[in-house]
Scaffold this motif. Structure first.
Motif, PDB file in Angstrom:
ATOM      1  N   THR A   1       0.811  -1.213   0.000  1.00 31.36           N
ATOM      2  CA  THR A   1       0.000   0.000   0.000  1.00 31.36           C
ATOM      3  C   THR A   1       0.844   1.263   0.000  1.00 31.36           C
ATOM      4  O   THR A   1       0.293   2.352  -0.085  1.00 31.36           O
ATOM      5  N   ALA A   2       2.157   1.145   0.123  1.00 30.90           N
ATOM      6  CA  ALA A   2       3.013   2.326   0.171  1.00 30.90           C
ATOM      7  C   ALA A   2       3.011   3.033  -1.180  1.00 30.90           C
ATOM      8  O   ALA A   2       3.152   2.401  -2.226  1.00 30.90           O
ATOM      9  N   GLU A   3       2.842   4.334  -1.138  1.00 26.35           N
ATOM     10  CA  GLU A   3       2.833   5.144  -2.349  1.00 26.35           C
ATOM     11  C   GLU A   3       4.234   5.679  -2.624  1.00 26.35           C
ATOM     12  O   GLU A   3       4.949   6.039  -1.686  1.00 26.35           O
ATOM     13  N   PRO A   4       4.638   5.784  -3.880  1.00 29.94           N
ATOM     14  CA  PRO A   4       5.928   6.404  -4.194  1.00 29.94           C
ATOM     15  C   PRO A   4       5.924   7.880  -3.795  1.00 29.94           C
ATOM     16  O   PRO A   4       4.923   8.556  -3.943  1.00 29.94           O
ATOM     17  N   ARG A   5       7.052   8.330  -3.267  1.00 35.13           N
ATOM     18  CA  ARG A   5       7.199   9.746  -2.894  1.00 35.13           C
ATOM     19  C   ARG A   5       8.042  10.427  -3.963  1.00 35.13           C
ATOM     20  O   ARG A   5       9.270  10.376  -3.926  1.00 35.13           O
TER      21      ARG A   5
ATOM     22  N   GLU B   1      10.426   3.382  -5.718  1.00 40.93           N
ATOM     23  CA  GLU B   1       9.764   2.085  -5.912  1.00 40.93           C
ATOM     24  C   GLU B   1       9.658   1.386  -4.558  1.00 40.93           C
ATOM     25  O   GLU B   1      10.587   0.700  -4.139  1.00 40.93           O
TER      26      GLU B   1
END
Length: 161
Positions: free
Chosen positions: A26-30, A122
């Motif tokens: 669920t981690a979004e790219p920053r 990524e």
């Protein structure tokens, strides 16, 4: 719509229930407005600010190519390790500024910054970098000199007479 409540008597009963997604999934790219990922890397007294973006694999440190800034091949190999572990060699351009410490500490700081920036770009690469030990900040620093001592721990030579 009816919700069914199940009574769990054993861990095997959990197999059919839906599980929460993993944190890495669920981690979004920053990524900033210019399409770059930013991270800070640290090692000894060196601090590296790293910007990572898709490109041809160019690494620029303090405005100079990595081949001229890090003349020793061991240091160049060190900063390329995160790309080798994640099979991303030649896919990203790196621009970084490094201050403090010596060349070895600066290379470690750049490697730490590149690893963190890769995870921000990524998030799926976090597992490979974490298992390689690239995301852990090496906290070892030089011990300070104490008064009454020749160095940090060494005493002056003892003279009996």
């Amino acid at each position: 719509m009816t919700t069914e409540t199940q009574k769990l008597t054993d861990l095997k009963d959990l197999r059919g229930t839906p599980m929460a997604p993993a944190a890495s999934a669920t981690a979004e790219p920053r990524i900033d407005a210019q399409g770059r990922a930013y991270a800070t890397g640290k090692r000894k007294n060196a601090i590296a600010r790293v910007w990572l973006k898709p490109g041809s694999g160019r690494i620029q440190i303090n405005g100079r190519p990595s081949e001229t800034y890090f003349a020793r091949p061991v240091l160049r190999m060190m900063i390329a390790q995160p790309f080798g572990v994640t099979q991303r060699v030649g896919q990203y351009d790196v621009v970084c500024t490094v201050v403090g410490g010596g060349l070895s500490g600066q290379a470690g700081a750049v490697r730490h910054g590149i690893s963190r920036a890769l995870t921000f770009f990524e998030p799926g690469l976090r597992g490979a970098l974490k298992s390689g030990g690239f995301l852990t900040r090496d906290s070892r620093v030089v011990e300070r000199k104490k008064y009454g001592k020749a160095k940090a721990r060494r005493s002056f030579q003892f003279s009996k007479r």
